[in-house]
Design an enzyme around this catalytic site. Structure first.
Site, PDB file in Angstrom:
ATOM      1  N   VAL A 134      34.290 -36.226  13.203  1.00 12.84           N
ATOM      2  CA  VAL A 134      34.180 -37.618  13.636  1.00 12.84           C
ATOM      3  C   VAL A 134      33.911 -37.649  15.133  1.00 12.84           C
ATOM      4  CG1 VAL A 134      35.773 -38.342  11.828  1.00 12.84           C
ATOM      5  CG2 VAL A 134      36.647 -37.931  14.124  1.00 12.84           C
ATOM      6  N   SER A 135      33.357 -38.760  15.591  1.00 16.74           N
ATOM      7  CA  SER A 135      33.192 -39.045  17.020  1.00 16.74           C
ATOM      8  C   SER A 135      32.383 -37.947  17.713  1.00 16.74           C
ATOM      9  CB  SER A 135      34.569 -39.261  17.656  1.00 16.74           C
ATOM     10  OG  SER A 135      34.458 -39.869  18.917  1.00 16.74           O
ATOM     11  N   ASN A 136      32.933 -37.321  18.754  1.00 21.42           N
ATOM     12  CA  ASN A 136      32.196 -36.252  19.428  1.00 21.42           C
ATOM     13  C   ASN A 136      31.919 -35.090  18.494  1.00 21.42           C
ATOM     14  OD1 ASN A 136      32.131 -37.649  21.809  1.00 21.42           O
ATOM     15  ND2 ASN A 136      33.609 -36.382  22.886  1.00 21.42           N
TER      16      ASN A 136
END
Length: 473
Positions: free
Chosen positions: A154-156
């Protein structure tokens, strides 16, 4: 794990967390389904160098003297003894953090690090399951040809998974499953995004540093427009509401918002955030995100993209523990002992807080900083404006930042890999207009009929689930 039906799931850490930062988002899922999990901190992680005591994290997380650990340090700021002494004399009790101060812009290699984690997983699995040869080597029985490899996080970490898929020329990855990716595209593509009842968005994928420095300026003021009845805004009559009003005043004086009253300025700030690309569903979350994420990320990424040293104190910002007076103070060894496992890699994190050195009266918590240009406590407006000018300006520091940003921009060419991207419409940290939506459109342009990307947008969902919902007051 079944060597007859092998599978590998990547667990590239989210945010700037350490190597185990994706246990909850990808690792647990993979292990419960019999897959090996390939973790990596992608060159960020919780490397913390206390400049006052010259102590650092070792690669196993335990803290020790930087000189004694040497190359076994997880991160040591690049300072000579004389330079460190000068920093300690001029700005005592400061702390260097790996992602901000490594001078390596690790984001440019997040895809590479994810691919290397997969390669390492194959090696480990064959060491375990291959047959021993007379020369000590093992037969290779688990290969990309007979193994399902899913790049996930997720995300980065999600952005790293997409970057890895783009860079995968060896056929290591079979598919991608990610959510709310921090993914930044190179300019171009003439993209247009429409949804019912909202103005068309044509801004394309914006660099993270662009939209974070914009939010860092406007969010505190815009939050005053969300209404006193909400649990998400500044509490009416509170000190924070007064400081936010001073931020509105500073923005108006700088020509960054319009209006003759605080209410008009706040309404204009919120309208500008929407026009820039935030969805109306983000309105209620601007306060909490600014308090706990936006300034810290703007500072961290400004440093890393420009490869600035901890001694540069970019735009007057630094990291330190704080005393009762909100000013830098010595950090207790016990307060740093667990940072490797519990820290998020982007202070505020545990005992480490974000400091603005240039406040009237001296260095202090940036949330109560007084700007020299205004003479008011306005959430360190001058520092936030300086960070913004690293994107909008063109001086030597701005050019360094922009060069670093160019290194991390992606192509959206996933080489025909089946890919699922899920994003919350209310995401206020990584708004879908800046990341997933334009990425899906660019992929369709680049791959055409060969595209196997599917995009799912979830209503009533934001980046942090409940974490940053009820903490603003």
């Amino acid at each position: 794990f079944n060597p007859q039906a092998p599978c590998i799931v990547t667990g590239t850490s989210s945010g700037s967390r350490g190597v185990y930062g994706a246990i909850g988002s990808a690792g647990e899922w993979g292990l419960k389904r019999g897959c090996a999990v390939a973790y990596t901190d992608k060159g960020t992680g919780n490397g913390v160098h206390d400049l006052a005591t010259n102590t650092v994290n070792g690669i196993d997380g335990r803290r020790g003297d930087a000189a004694t650990l040497g190359s076994a340090s997880n991160f040591t700021a690049r300072l000579t003894a004389a330079e460190r002494a000068a920093v300690n004399a001029a700005t005592p009790n400061r702390i260097a953090v790996k992602h901000a101060h490594s001078e390596q812009n690790p984001e440019k290699d997040w895809g590479l690090h994810t691919l290397q984690a997969v390669e390492f997983a194959f090696w480990v699995l064959n060491e375990r399951h291959g047959q021993a040869l007379p020369d000590g080597r093992r037969t290779v029985v688990i290969t990309p040809a007979n193994t399902v490899v899913i790049a996930s996080s997720v995300s980065n970490g999600a952005g790293a998974a997409l970057a890895a898929a783009e860079q995968d020329t060896a056929g290591l990855i079979d598919g991608v499953a990610v959510s709310e990716p921090n993914i930044q595209l190179a300019p171009g593509g003439n993209l247009r995004i429409e949804r019912a009842g909202q103005p068309a968005y044509t801004g394309g994928s914006k660099p993270l540093f662009d939209y974070f420095t914009y939010a860092n300026l406007l969010q505190p003021c815009a939050a005053l427009a969300t209404g006193p009845a909400t649990p998400f805004g500044w509490a009416p009559g509170s000190a924070s509401a007064s400081i936010a009003a001073f931020r509105c005043t500073a923005l108006a004086a700088a020509g960054l918002v319009s209006g003759g009253t605080t209410a008009e300025q706040a309404a204009d700030a919120l309208a500008r955030l929407r026009a820039y690309g935030w969805e109306p569903e983000s309105d209620l979350l601007h306060t909490s995100h600014w308090l706990f994420a936006t300034p810290a990320i703007a500072v961290t990424y400004g440093n890393t993209y420009g490869r600035f040293r901890v001694s540069d104190h970019l735009c007057g910002f630094s990291f330190a523990a704080l005393g009762a007076d909100a000013r830098p103070a010595p950090v207790a060894a016990a307060a740093l002992a667990g940072v490797f496992s519990t820290g998020n890699g982007v202070p505020p994190s545990g005992a480490i807080q974000l400091v603005w050195n240039d406040s009237v009266g001296g260095a202090i918590n940036q949330g109560v900083g007084t700007s020299p240009s205004t003479g008011r406590a306005d959430f360190s407006f001058d520092g936030a404006n300086c960070l913004r000018q690293l994107w909008t300006g063109n001086d030597a520091r701005a050019q360094r930042v922009k060069a670093g940003i160019a290194e991390v921009q992606r192509t959206a060419n996933l080489r025909g890999k089946p890919t699922l991207i899920v994003h919350g419409r209310n995401d206020t940290l990584i708004p879908p207009n800046f990341s997933s939506r334009p990425y899906a459109l660019r992929n369709a342009q680049v791959e055409g009929a060969n595209s196997r990307l599917r995009y799912v947008e979830v209503t009533n969902a934001q980046h942090f689930d409940s974490c940053l919902l009820y903490t603003s007051r």
